[in-house]
Scaffold this motif. Structure first.
Motif, PDB file in Angstrom:
ATOM      1  N   ILE A   6       7.342   7.097  -4.329  1.00  0.00           N
ATOM      2  CA  ILE A   6       8.187   5.942  -4.629  1.00  0.00           C
ATOM      3  C   ILE A   6       7.330   4.813  -5.180  1.00  0.00           C
ATOM      4  O   ILE A   6       7.622   4.265  -6.249  1.00  0.00           O
ATOM      5  CB  ILE A   6       8.945   5.491  -3.368  1.00  0.00           C
ATOM      6  CG1 ILE A   6       9.851   6.627  -2.863  1.00  0.00           C
ATOM      7  CG2 ILE A   6       9.753   4.225  -3.648  1.00  0.00           C
ATOM      8  CD1 ILE A   6      10.516   6.335  -1.537  1.00  0.00           C
ATOM      9  N   THR A   7       6.269   4.466  -4.469  1.00  0.00           N
ATOM     10  CA  THR A   7       5.296   3.483  -4.960  1.00  0.00           C
ATOM     11  C   THR A   7       3.908   3.943  -4.555  1.00  0.00           C
ATOM     12  O   THR A   7       3.741   4.753  -3.635  1.00  0.00           O
ATOM     13  CB  THR A   7       5.548   2.074  -4.386  1.00  0.00           C
ATOM     14  OG1 THR A   7       5.428   2.124  -2.951  1.00  0.00           O
ATOM     15  CG2 THR A   7       6.905   1.550  -4.773  1.00  0.00           C
ATOM     16  N   GLU A   8       2.904   3.394  -5.240  1.00  0.00           N
ATOM     17  CA  GLU A   8       1.525   3.830  -4.992  1.00  0.00           C
ATOM     18  C   GLU A   8       0.567   2.658  -5.173  1.00  0.00           C
ATOM     19  O   GLU A   8       0.693   1.883  -6.117  1.00  0.00           O
ATOM     20  CB  GLU A   8       1.161   4.953  -5.953  1.00  0.00           C
ATOM     21  CG  GLU A   8      -0.262   5.462  -5.804  1.00  0.00           C
ATOM     22  CD  GLU A   8      -0.570   6.598  -6.774  1.00  0.00           C
ATOM     23  OE1 GLU A   8      -0.715   6.303  -7.984  1.00  0.00           O
ATOM     24  OE2 GLU A   8      -0.617   7.770  -6.338  1.00  0.00           O
ATOM     25  N   GLN A  38     -11.269   8.402  -4.334  1.00  0.00           N
ATOM     26  CA  GLN A  38     -10.324   7.299  -4.400  1.00  0.00           C
ATOM     27  C   GLN A  38      -9.114   7.646  -3.536  1.00  0.00           C
ATOM     28  O   GLN A  38      -8.591   8.757  -3.587  1.00  0.00           O
ATOM     29  CB  GLN A  38      -9.864   7.019  -5.831  1.00  0.00           C
ATOM     30  CG  GLN A  38      -9.004   5.760  -5.923  1.00  0.00           C
ATOM     31  CD  GLN A  38      -8.675   5.385  -7.354  1.00  0.00           C
ATOM     32  OE1 GLN A  38      -8.342   6.240  -8.169  1.00  0.00           O
ATOM     33  NE2 GLN A  38      -8.753   4.098  -7.667  1.00  0.00           N
ATOM     34  N   LEU A  39      -8.678   6.661  -2.743  1.00  0.00           N
ATOM     35  CA  LEU A  39      -7.528   6.844  -1.875  1.00  0.00           C
ATOM     36  C   LEU A  39      -6.288   6.253  -2.531  1.00  0.00           C
ATOM     37  O   LEU A  39      -6.312   5.125  -3.026  1.00  0.00           O
ATOM     38  CB  LEU A  39      -7.762   6.154  -0.525  1.00  0.00           C
ATOM     39  CG  LEU A  39      -8.961   6.621   0.299  1.00  0.00           C
ATOM     40  CD1 LEU A  39      -8.999   5.885   1.631  1.00  0.00           C
ATOM     41  CD2 LEU A  39      -8.913   8.121   0.541  1.00  0.00           C
ATOM     42  N   HIS A  40      -5.218   7.014  -2.522  1.00  0.00           N
ATOM     43  CA  HIS A  40      -3.934   6.561  -3.020  1.00  0.00           C
ATOM     44  C   HIS A  40      -3.016   6.381  -1.812  1.00  0.00           C
ATOM     45  O   HIS A  40      -2.741   7.339  -1.080  1.00  0.00           O
ATOM     46  CB  HIS A  40      -3.316   7.564  -3.986  1.00  0.00           C
ATOM     47  CG  HIS A  40      -4.133   7.805  -5.219  1.00  0.00           C
ATOM     48  ND1 HIS A  40      -3.660   8.529  -6.292  1.00  0.00           N
ATOM     49  CD2 HIS A  40      -5.392   7.429  -5.559  1.00  0.00           C
ATOM     50  CE1 HIS A  40      -4.586   8.572  -7.245  1.00  0.00           C
ATOM     51  NE2 HIS A  40      -5.651   7.916  -6.809  1.00  0.00           N
ATOM     52  N   ILE A  41      -2.548   5.165  -1.597  1.00  0.00           N
ATOM     53  CA  ILE A  41      -1.619   4.895  -0.506  1.00  0.00           C
ATOM     54  C   ILE A  41      -0.215   4.963  -1.091  1.00  0.00           C
ATOM     55  O   ILE A  41       0.187   4.093  -1.872  1.00  0.00           O
ATOM     56  CB  ILE A  41      -1.887   3.509   0.119  1.00  0.00           C
ATOM     57  CG1 ILE A  41      -3.365   3.360   0.483  1.00  0.00           C
ATOM     58  CG2 ILE A  41      -1.003   3.302   1.332  1.00  0.00           C
ATOM     59  CD1 ILE A  41      -3.879   4.397   1.466  1.00  0.00           C
ATOM     60  N   LEU A  75       7.851   6.632   5.191  1.00  0.00           N
ATOM     61  CA  LEU A  75       6.846   7.695   5.233  1.00  0.00           C
ATOM     62  C   LEU A  75       5.789   7.369   4.190  1.00  0.00           C
ATOM     63  O   LEU A  75       6.093   7.227   2.998  1.00  0.00           O
ATOM     64  CB  LEU A  75       7.467   9.057   4.937  1.00  0.00           C
ATOM     65  CG  LEU A  75       6.515  10.254   5.070  1.00  0.00           C
ATOM     66  CD1 LEU A  75       5.954  10.363   6.486  1.00  0.00           C
ATOM     67  CD2 LEU A  75       7.222  11.555   4.693  1.00  0.00           C
ATOM     68  N   VAL A  76       4.552   7.213   4.650  1.00  0.00           N
ATOM     69  CA  VAL A  76       3.449   6.809   3.783  1.00  0.00           C
ATOM     70  C   VAL A  76       2.348   7.861   3.875  1.00  0.00           C
ATOM     71  O   VAL A  76       1.955   8.279   4.973  1.00  0.00           O
ATOM     72  CB  VAL A  76       2.899   5.433   4.193  1.00  0.00           C
ATOM     73  CG1 VAL A  76       1.679   5.067   3.359  1.00  0.00           C
ATOM     74  CG2 VAL A  76       3.980   4.363   4.029  1.00  0.00           C
ATOM     75  N   ALA A  77       1.854   8.287   2.725  1.00  0.00           N
ATOM     76  CA  ALA A  77       0.785   9.281   2.662  1.00  0.00           C
ATOM     77  C   ALA A  77      -0.527   8.609   2.290  1.00  0.00           C
ATOM     78  O   ALA A  77      -0.565   7.714   1.439  1.00  0.00           O
ATOM     79  CB  ALA A  77       1.116  10.356   1.632  1.00  0.00           C
ATOM     80  N   VAL A  78      -1.598   9.041   2.938  1.00  0.00           N
ATOM     81  CA  VAL A  78      -2.948   8.689   2.502  1.00  0.00           C
ATOM     82  C   VAL A  78      -3.448   9.898   1.724  1.00  0.00           C
ATOM     83  O   VAL A  78      -3.735  10.953   2.298  1.00  0.00           O
ATOM     84  CB  VAL A  78      -3.875   8.377   3.689  1.00  0.00           C
ATOM     85  CG1 VAL A  78      -5.301   8.126   3.200  1.00  0.00           C
ATOM     86  CG2 VAL A  78      -3.365   7.161   4.461  1.00  0.00           C
ATOM     87  N   ARG A  79      -3.533   9.743   0.418  1.00  0.00           N
ATOM     88  CA  ARG A  79      -3.836  10.856  -0.475  1.00  0.00           C
ATOM     89  C   ARG A  79      -5.229  10.677  -1.045  1.00  0.00           C
ATOM     90  O   ARG A  79      -5.567   9.618  -1.600  1.00  0.00           O
ATOM     91  CB  ARG A  79      -2.801  10.910  -1.597  1.00  0.00           C
ATOM     92  CG  ARG A  79      -2.884  12.150  -2.482  1.00  0.00           C
ATOM     93  CD  ARG A  79      -1.590  12.281  -3.270  1.00  0.00           C
ATOM     94  NE  ARG A  79      -1.621  13.351  -4.243  1.00  0.00           N
ATOM     95  CZ  ARG A  79      -1.441  14.638  -3.972  1.00  0.00           C
ATOM     96  NH1 ARG A  79      -1.238  15.016  -2.728  1.00  0.00           N
ATOM     97  NH2 ARG A  79      -1.462  15.548  -4.919  1.00  0.00           N
ATOM     98  N   LYS A  80      -6.042  11.693  -0.920  1.00  0.00           N
ATOM     99  CA  LYS A  80      -7.427  11.636  -1.391  1.00  0.00           C
ATOM    100  C   LYS A  80      -7.563  12.357  -2.722  1.00  0.00           C
ATOM    101  O   LYS A  80      -7.104  13.488  -2.875  1.00  0.00           O
ATOM    102  CB  LYS A  80      -8.370  12.260  -0.364  1.00  0.00           C
ATOM    103  CG  LYS A  80      -8.478  11.457   0.923  1.00  0.00           C
ATOM    104  CD  LYS A  80      -9.646  11.926   1.767  1.00  0.00           C
ATOM    105  CE  LYS A  80      -9.859  11.008   2.957  1.00  0.00           C
ATOM    106  NZ  LYS A  80     -11.069  11.350   3.715  1.00  0.00           N
ATOM    107  N   SER A 104      -2.602  -5.569   3.041  1.00  0.00           N
ATOM    108  CA  SER A 104      -1.161  -5.756   3.088  1.00  0.00           C
ATOM    109  C   SER A 104      -0.594  -5.374   1.726  1.00  0.00           C
ATOM    110  O   SER A 104      -0.950  -5.980   0.707  1.00  0.00           O
ATOM    111  CB  SER A 104      -0.835  -7.208   3.429  1.00  0.00           C
ATOM    112  OG  SER A 104       0.555  -7.451   3.336  1.00  0.00           O
ATOM    113  N   ILE A 105       0.269  -4.366   1.698  1.00  0.00           N
ATOM    114  CA  ILE A 105       0.742  -3.784   0.448  1.00  0.00           C
ATOM    115  C   ILE A 105       2.263  -3.886   0.374  1.00  0.00           C
ATOM    116  O   ILE A 105       2.963  -3.625   1.361  1.00  0.00           O
ATOM    117  CB  ILE A 105       0.313  -2.301   0.352  1.00  0.00           C
ATOM    118  CG1 ILE A 105      -1.215  -2.186   0.445  1.00  0.00           C
ATOM    119  CG2 ILE A 105       0.830  -1.666  -0.931  1.00  0.00           C
ATOM    120  CD1 ILE A 105      -1.699  -0.770   0.657  1.00  0.00           C
TER     121      ILE A 105
END
Length: 631
Positions: free
Chosen positions: A414-416, A400-403, A387-392, A455-456
């Protein structure tokens, strides 16, 4: 990125009346007939289709466009190039913003796949299918800074430019029902590029065909299994979304107008109908192991005075045809209108410009909701294996976007990975491995939403590679503004990103073609692998099948479409299906192309369906979905 394909070239024909885009009710019928096998796509109407007749505020309607001749017909002389890229609304410029048309057919620099982009003879408008698009967010106030995990109620105005997709079909079709002998079980319902269990195969070693379930039949020639008539749009409405289609071992389920219908996969007979109070707004392609999926729908049918918001998040049982639960979430005292929804790890998560919320799939218990004190918000989520969030975060001019890879049970990070400031939007292509698409600086220039891939490493949050994918060279698209997980025409697996090139001239006279190429996710470089579509065809990846890539080939004017399996290691192609080449069948198929429709393939059957219904009238029969199968 998804530069529209060059328009068809045919021998001179008698002038025809322009055809309007969109669905429209079947002619001479007040209710569409239920699908069934038989030699005629346009049977007499049967009662009981069940579409509500309440009016709705009409969304913006696309301009009428005459239907061009079929793709690939040779001409005596090439036509002079015309302005525009060929499809209404697909001019270059900021994502979703209509621009002035530019000349088509200008000389291109050779792409990385080694094919020079010479100007071709195709300059007329293309098939004429307008793209459903969205308008960018308006500037909004906000406070910079990271804030907490879940976002506040920053409101933005999203103007959805909803357009209709034409599924206009001419003539009858001779077809037969397949035997329905499906020996292969457990196919996924994913139609796009989101990674999943298949994405783990190969481990980045170049690919392997191990784990592939789809096998070539003795006879690859397909027959039409069934068709679903276009639903009748309620009086006072022009266009309504019919987003969502899914496969289980026994059911093909498709959204209609304020309903979801489950059909027998081989026969097309209705197994169940789930009535909803309002139309489906969004749907995830992910299906749980026990055949559950998630949608967002309106609480009632829209009217001229009350268009209704997309506030209801529901879990649907695709085998039983039941709504397991339906929930809403609030920011302050206002119910949130959601733009996207997904499933991962037993959690249903939905995002919006007001923030995100999540529920436990099994019970419907709310797991989190937006916090009004935060300066950030979850605009959307990608599901599947992770589950991955695109956080603004931050104000409009300092966005700034935080993935974030997050715990689906708690929402804890968990990671960002923090993207560079100034990148306004991002779409989730795959969650495992984690791949994100973005149109950096609105540089794609074609409305595709993609100029670069990121690619992250979702175990560390570090960037592995940034992949440049210029819009004039590659063909795929993501609705990165609001829908987050809606990326199509590309897939991830074997440690690779598989993406099609733009069309270019083929070897035959007046022919066009393209290829699927691969990028290594650890280096960002092309692997040198290439799968050619063949003269007159255009190939588009659909999903992974073990270590293989399943792809659809749009046909030339005199053939039917194909499903092929591309070996992940050798890139050799195996044809799994070839559709009938009769004009009546091709007229249906070529109006459900990958950019404008939902395409699912599994257990030797292909299902193609539209994502909008409209009241634009046509003298031809119109369909919501069509299914093909091999014996």
């Amino acid at each position: 990125m998804t530069q529209p394909p060059p328009p068809p070239n045919q021998p001179p024909q008698q002038p025809q009346q322009p055809q309007q885009p969109g669905f429209g009710p079947p002619q001479g019928s007040s209710q569409p007939p239920a699908p069934s096998g038989g030699p005629d796509l346009g049977k007499a109407p049967q009662p009981g289709y069940g579409y509500p007749q309440a009016p709705q505020t009409p969304p913006p309607a696309p301009p009428s466009a005459p239907q061009g001749p079929g793709y690939g017909y040779p001409q005596q002389q090439p036509p002079a190039p015309a302005a525009g890229y060929g499809y209404p609304g697909q001019q270059p410029g900021p994502y979703g913003q209509p621009q002035q048309p530019g000349p088509y057919g200008q000389p291109q620099q050779p792409g990385p796949y080694g094919q020079p982009q010479q100007p071709g003879p195709y300059g007329q408008p293309g098939y004429g299918y307008p793209q459903p698009g969205t308008m960018p967010m308006q500037p909004q106030p906000g406070q910079p800074g990271g804030g907490g995990r879940r976002g506040n109620g920053q409101l933005a105005i999203i103007v959805s430019a909803v357009v209709a997709i034409a599924l206009i079909v001419g003539g009858g079709v001779w077809y037969a029902t397949s035997s329905g002998k499906d020996d292969d079980k457990g196919t996924t319902a994913e139609s796009g590029g989101t990674g999943g269990k298949d994405a783990k195969n190969g481990g980045g070693t170049g690919g392997t065909s191990s784990g592939a379930r789809e096998k070539a039949p003795a006879d690859t020639a397909s027959k039409v299994l069934f068709q679903v008539p276009a639903p009748k749009v309620p009086k006072g409405s022009t266009t309504i979304a019919t987003t969502g289609s899914w496969l289980t071992d026994t059911v093909y389920a498709k959204s209609g107008i304020a309903e979801i219908v489950g059909y027998d996969r081989a026969k097309g007979t209705e197994k169940w109908t789930l009535d909803l109070p309002g139309p489906v707004c969004e749907a995830t392609s992910h299906v749980t192991e026990d055949n559950k999926t998630a949608i967002v729908h309106k609480p009632a049918m829209p009217t001229k005075d009350d268009p209704q918001s997309c506030t209801q998040v529901a879990l649907i049982d695709l085998e039983a045809g039941e709504e397991v639960w339906s929930k809403t979430a609030k920011t302050g005292t206002m119910e949130i209108s959601f733009n996207n929804v997904t499933i991962s790890g037993g959690t249903v998560a939905a995002g919006s410009t007001s923030g995100g919320a999540a529920w436990e799939a099994a019970s419907g218990k709310q797991l989190w909701a937006p916090k009004t004190s935060d300066a950030c918000y979850d605009s959307g989520y990608g599901g599947g294996e992770k589950l991955v969030a695109v956080r603004k975060c931050g104000s409009y001019d300092q966005r700034q976007l935080h993935i974030q890879t997050i715990d689906p049970k708690t929402g804890n990070v968990i990671t960002e990975y923090k993207m560079d400031e100034g990148i306004e939007y991002a779409g989730i292509v795959s969650t495992e491995p984690l791949v994100v698409a973005s149109d950096v600086g609105d540089s794609a220039g074609d409305g595709s939403g993609i100029s670069d891939f990121f690619s992250i490493d979702n175990k560390t949050g570090k960037l592995r590679a940034r992949i440049s994918a210029p819009g004039e060279e590659f063909s795929a698209r993501c609705d990165i503004i609001t829908k987050i997980e809606k990326c199509s025409g590309l897939v991830v697996g074997n440690g690779r990103l598989y993406i099609p090139t733009e069309e270019h001239e083929g070897t035959a006279e007046y022919s066009q073609t393209n290829e699927v190429v691969a990028f290594d996710l650890s280096t960002g470089k092309q692997t040198g692998q290439r799968a050619d579509a063949g003269d007159g065809y255009q190939v588009t990846p659909l999903r992974m099948d073990g270590g293989n890539v399943l792809a659809y080939k749009r046909p030339p004017y005199d053939k039917g479409g194909q499903i092929v399996s591309i070996d992940g290691a050798s890139f050799e192609q195996t044809t799994l299906m070839e559709n009938p080449a009769t004009k009546a069948v091709r007229d249906v198929e070529t109006r459900m192309l990958p950019d404008y429709a939902e395409i699912l393939y599994g257990q030797g059957a292909l299902y193609m369906s539209g994502v909008y219904a409209s009241d634009f009238s046509s003298s031809d029969k119109e369909y919501l979905a069509i299914a093909f199968g091999t014996e």
